[in-house]
Design a protein around this motif. Sequence first.
Motif, PDB file in Angstrom:
ATOM      1  N   TYR A   9      12.936  10.063  -3.515  1.00 30.04           N
ATOM      2  CA  TYR A   9      12.784  11.070  -2.462  1.00 30.04           C
ATOM      3  C   TYR A   9      12.218  10.455  -1.184  1.00 30.04           C
ATOM      4  O   TYR A   9      12.782  10.597  -0.117  1.00 30.04           O
ATOM      5  CB  TYR A   9      11.912  12.240  -2.914  1.00 30.04           C
ATOM      6  N   HIS A  10      11.086   9.763  -1.306  1.00 28.47           N
ATOM      7  CA  HIS A  10      10.561   9.115  -0.109  1.00 28.47           C
ATOM      8  C   HIS A  10       9.675   7.920  -0.443  1.00 28.47           C
ATOM      9  O   HIS A  10       9.204   7.767  -1.558  1.00 28.47           O
ATOM     10  CB  HIS A  10       9.792  10.098   0.793  1.00 28.47           C
ATOM     11  N   VAL A  11       9.501   7.116   0.586  1.00 24.71           N
ATOM     12  CA  VAL A  11       8.543   6.021   0.578  1.00 24.71           C
ATOM     13  C   VAL A  11       7.541   6.366   1.674  1.00 24.71           C
ATOM     14  O   VAL A  11       7.922   6.816   2.757  1.00 24.71           O
ATOM     15  CB  VAL A  11       9.223   4.665   0.888  1.00 24.71           C
ATOM     16  N   SER A  12       6.250   6.197   1.383  1.00 27.40           N
ATOM     17  CA  SER A  12       5.209   6.577   2.333  1.00 27.40           C
ATOM     18  C   SER A  12       4.514   5.336   2.895  1.00 27.40           C
ATOM     19  O   SER A  12       4.192   4.412   2.160  1.00 27.40           O
ATOM     20  CB  SER A  12       4.186   7.472   1.632  1.00 27.40           C
ATOM     21  N   PHE A  13       4.276   5.374   4.214  1.00 27.09           N
ATOM     22  CA  PHE A  13       3.603   4.277   4.904  1.00 27.09           C
ATOM     23  C   PHE A  13       2.480   4.810   5.780  1.00 27.09           C
ATOM     24  O   PHE A  13       2.633   5.834   6.444  1.00 27.09           O
ATOM     25  CB  PHE A  13       4.574   3.528   5.827  1.00 27.09           C
ATOM     26  N   ASN A  46       1.064  13.790   9.247  1.00 27.73           N
ATOM     27  CA  ASN A  46       2.113  13.450   8.291  1.00 27.73           C
ATOM     28  C   ASN A  46       3.466  13.781   8.919  1.00 27.73           C
ATOM     29  O   ASN A  46       3.652  14.900   9.395  1.00 27.73           O
ATOM     30  CB  ASN A  46       1.901  14.268   7.018  1.00 27.73           C
ATOM     31  N   ILE A  47       4.367  12.828   8.940  1.00 28.54           N
ATOM     32  CA  ILE A  47       5.694  13.021   9.533  1.00 28.54           C
ATOM     33  C   ILE A  47       6.736  12.516   8.547  1.00 28.54           C
ATOM     34  O   ILE A  47       6.628  11.396   8.038  1.00 28.54           O
ATOM     35  CB  ILE A  47       5.831  12.260  10.870  1.00 28.54           C
ATOM     36  N   ILE A  57      11.475   9.033   4.757  1.00 29.35           N
ATOM     37  CA  ILE A  57      10.369   8.102   4.936  1.00 29.35           C
ATOM     38  C   ILE A  57       9.200   8.952   5.413  1.00 29.35           C
ATOM     39  O   ILE A  57       9.351   9.750   6.353  1.00 29.35           O
ATOM     40  CB  ILE A  57      10.699   7.006   5.958  1.00 29.35           C
ATOM     41  N   GLU A  58       8.064   8.820   4.766  1.00 25.59           N
ATOM     42  CA  GLU A  58       6.858   9.564   5.149  1.00 25.59           C
ATOM     43  C   GLU A  58       5.952   8.625   5.937  1.00 25.59           C
ATOM     44  O   GLU A  58       5.614   7.537   5.460  1.00 25.59           O
ATOM     45  CB  GLU A  58       6.144  10.063   3.893  1.00 25.59           C
ATOM     46  N   HIS A  84       2.836   4.890  -1.051  1.00 27.53           N
ATOM     47  CA  HIS A  84       3.357   5.370  -2.337  1.00 27.53           C
ATOM     48  C   HIS A  84       4.858   5.662  -2.245  1.00 27.53           C
ATOM     49  O   HIS A  84       5.423   5.639  -1.165  1.00 27.53           O
ATOM     50  CB  HIS A  84       2.615   6.635  -2.813  1.00 27.53           C
ATOM     51  N   ILE A  85       5.466   5.934  -3.408  1.00 26.98           N
ATOM     52  CA  ILE A  85       6.849   6.394  -3.464  1.00 26.98           C
ATOM     53  C   ILE A  85       6.871   7.738  -4.188  1.00 26.98           C
ATOM     54  O   ILE A  85       5.947   8.072  -4.935  1.00 26.98           O
ATOM     55  CB  ILE A  85       7.791   5.397  -4.185  1.00 26.98           C
ATOM     56  N   ALA A  86       7.926   8.521  -3.960  1.00 28.83           N
ATOM     57  CA  ALA A  86       8.112   9.799  -4.659  1.00 28.83           C
ATOM     58  C   ALA A  86       9.537   9.830  -5.204  1.00 28.83           C
ATOM     59  O   ALA A  86      10.480   9.441  -4.515  1.00 28.83           O
ATOM     60  CB  ALA A  86       7.893  10.973  -3.703  1.00 28.83           C
TER      61      ALA A  86
END
Length: 95
Positions: A9-13, A46-47, A57-58, A84-86
Amino acid sequence: MKKLFNGLYHVSFFVNDINKSLEFYRACGFDILFELRVTPDEEPWNIFVSVAKNQTIELQPVKANHPFPAPETPKYYEDGTFFHIALLTDDLDDT
């Protein structure tokens, strides 16, 4: 064996400069999907940037007013930003 996940779903940075980060992702052809803010006049904390269907991408600006604890800088990650990843699933209870 039943497949538990449908995809990423997403990767967060964590990001130090949200404007430069958004400029980069827009240049890649991605659009902002949505933003979360503590108050309407503050920088988003948070975007989410849309990459493809159900893939984002978060971005979490480190200096934004977060409603949850966040580091001042990405000091916890020596490579700079990965958080993190989701994963996507149709059935969280079964998974």
